[in-house]
Design an enzyme around this catalytic site. Structure first.
Site, PDB file in Angstrom:
ATOM      1  N   PHE A 190       0.794  -1.230   0.000  1.00 22.49           N
ATOM      2  CA  PHE A 190       0.000   0.000   0.000  1.00 22.49           C
ATOM      3  C   PHE A 190       0.830   1.286   0.000  1.00 22.49           C
ATOM      4  O   PHE A 190       1.947   1.335   0.488  1.00 22.49           O
ATOM      5  CB  PHE A 190      -0.999   0.033   1.164  1.00 22.49           C
ATOM      6  CG  PHE A 190      -0.486  -0.535   2.466  1.00 22.49           C
ATOM      7  CD1 PHE A 190      -0.581  -1.903   2.715  1.00 22.49           C
ATOM      8  CD2 PHE A 190       0.085   0.288   3.420  1.00 22.49           C
ATOM      9  CE1 PHE A 190      -0.115  -2.424   3.911  1.00 22.49           C
ATOM     10  CE2 PHE A 190       0.541  -0.228   4.622  1.00 22.49           C
ATOM     11  CZ  PHE A 190       0.455  -1.596   4.869  1.00 22.49           C
ATOM     12  N   HIS A 234      -6.307  27.361   6.813  1.00 16.68           N
ATOM     13  CA  HIS A 234      -6.468  28.383   5.766  1.00 16.68           C
ATOM     14  C   HIS A 234      -5.366  28.232   4.725  1.00 16.68           C
ATOM     15  O   HIS A 234      -4.580  29.143   4.462  1.00 16.68           O
ATOM     16  CB  HIS A 234      -6.475  29.780   6.404  1.00 16.68           C
ATOM     17  CG  HIS A 234      -7.618  29.966   7.340  1.00 16.68           C
ATOM     18  ND1 HIS A 234      -8.740  30.714   7.027  1.00 16.68           N
ATOM     19  CD2 HIS A 234      -7.849  29.426   8.569  1.00 16.68           C
ATOM     20  CE1 HIS A 234      -9.595  30.650   8.045  1.00 16.68           C
ATOM     21  NE2 HIS A 234      -9.082  29.874   8.987  1.00 16.68           N
ATOM     22  N   HIS A 264     -13.808  32.442  12.543  1.00 19.39           N
ATOM     23  CA  HIS A 264     -12.451  32.874  12.180  1.00 19.39           C
ATOM     24  C   HIS A 264     -12.193  34.305  12.659  1.00 19.39           C
ATOM     25  O   HIS A 264     -11.057  34.687  12.879  1.00 19.39           O
ATOM     26  CB  HIS A 264     -12.314  32.786  10.662  1.00 19.39           C
ATOM     27  CG  HIS A 264     -11.001  33.187  10.097  1.00 19.39           C
ATOM     28  ND1 HIS A 264      -9.796  32.900  10.694  1.00 19.39           N
ATOM     29  CD2 HIS A 264     -10.692  33.885   8.954  1.00 19.39           C
ATOM     30  CE1 HIS A 264      -8.812  33.378   9.953  1.00 19.39           C
ATOM     31  NE2 HIS A 264      -9.323  33.986   8.914  1.00 19.39           N
TER      32      HIS A 264
HETATM   33 MN    MN Z   1      -8.848  32.250   5.312  1.00 24.10          MN
END
Ligand code: MN
Length: 263
Positions: A63, A73, A83
Site C-alpha cells: 500500500f 487556511h 475565524h
Molecule cells: Mn482564510
C-alpha cells in the site's frame, strides 16, 4: 432502469448526459501552494506538506499512503464565521448548517479594473451594474469576485505582489460592498482568487480586513484561492462547498465544485 423524473433524477440525468458540466474551482495542494503571509508580530499558517508513510516498500509492501500537515487556511479554503472576532459566537466548520454548503454562484467580473489597479476593491456600484444586467443577487448565493488572479498562482512574485512598501497589492472588496452583500442581499459569502477575501492592503482599512469583519459578523462565509472562475456563467451555476468537519474549525481546505448547465 426507468427514466427518473424526480428533481434529483433530473440532476443525475443531466450529469450522465453531460448537459451538466462539473467544474473544479480548487487549486492543487502541494508544498508550493501559496498561503497568507502576515507581518510581524502575527502568527502565520504553515503551508501544505505531505509526509510519506509507505509507497509499496518495506514500510507497506502492498500500500501507498501519506500523512499531511496543512493550515486550516491553506490553498483553496473556506473561512467560517468563528475565524473573526466579530463572528466568534457564530458557526465553526462543524456546526454550519448543511444547507449552506450548496448555493448559486453570482460571478462579478472586475478583471479590467484589477488589471489597471491591483489594489482595486469591488464597489457597491460594481454590484449594482451586475444586478442591472443579471437581476438581483439572490439570498443564499455566493458572490465570486472574478479578478483573474488565479492566473498568477504558479508565479509567487506576481501572486503575492509585494510592493516597495512591503505590503501585498492584491484586489479585494470595499467595506460598503461587504455590508451591502451581507445585510441587503443576505448572501452565503464572498469567494475570491487571492489568499484572503480582503484586499492585500486591507489591514490598514477601518475596521481592518472589513470583508472578514462584516461577513463573519453576519454569520457568513469566505472562500479563498478559487480557480476556473472563468468557466462559470455570471449566474446560475450551483456551488458545492463542503469543508472538513474539524471540531471548532475556523476554516478548512476545501474541494469546491460547480455544477454548470450547458447552453
Ligand atoms: Mn482564510
Amino acid at each position: 432502469m426507468s427514466v427518473k423524473t424526480t428533481i434529483l433524477g433530473e440532476v443525475l440525468n443531466g450529469l450522465l448526459s453531460e448537459r451538466i458540466k462539473v467544474v473544479d474551482l480548487s487549486q492543487i495542494l502541494n508544498e508550493k501552494t501559496p498561503v497568507m503571509k502576515l507581518p510581524e508580530p502575527f502568527a502565520n499558517t504553515g503551508g501544505f506538506k505531505l509526509k510519506p508513510l509507505s509507497n509499496f516498500d518495506e514500510k507497506g509492501p502492498d500500500f501507498y499512503w501519506n500523512d499531511f500537515v496543512a493550515g486550516e487556511h491553506c490553498g483553496t479554503h473556506f473561512d467560517a464565521p468563528v475565524h473573526w472576532i466579530s463572528g466568534r459566537d457564530h458557526d465553526s466548520v462543524d456546526t454550519m448548517p448543511l444547507n449552506n454548503m450548496i448555493g448559486e454562484a453570482c460571478v462579478i467580473d472586475i478583471r479590467k479594473e484589477v488589471s489597471e489597479n491591483p489594489d482595486y476593491c469591488l464597489s457597491v456600484a460594481d454590484i449594482q451594474r451586475f444586478e442591472e444586467q443579471h437581476g438581483e443577487i439572490p439570498k443564499h448565493s455566493w458572490v465570486l469576485i472574478h479578478t483573474g488572479w488565479a492566473n498568477f498562482v504558479d508565479d509567487h512574485e506576481k501572486f503575492y505582489n509585494i510592493g516597495e512598501d512591503g505590503l501585498p497589492h492584491t484586489p479585494g472588496i470595499t467595506k460598503e460592498a461587504s455590508i451591502f452583500l451581507a445585510e441587503e442581499r443576505d448572501i452565503l459569502g464572498v469567494g475570491v482568487e487571492t489568499v484572503g477575501t480582503d484586499a492585500g492592503i486591507a489591514g490598514a482599512f477601518n475596521p481592518p480586513f472589513p470583508n472578514h469583519y462584516y461577513m463573519h459578523k453576519a454569520n457568513k462565509y469566505g472562500l479563498a484561492q478559487l480557480t476556473n472562475v472563468d468557466q462559470l456563467p455570471a449566474k446560475g451555476a450551483i456551488l458545492i462547498v463542503n469543508p472538513l468537519k474539524i471540531e471548532k474549525g475556523s476554516g478548512s481546505p476545501v474541494r469546491v465544485i460547480a455544477l454548470v448547465e450547458k447552453e
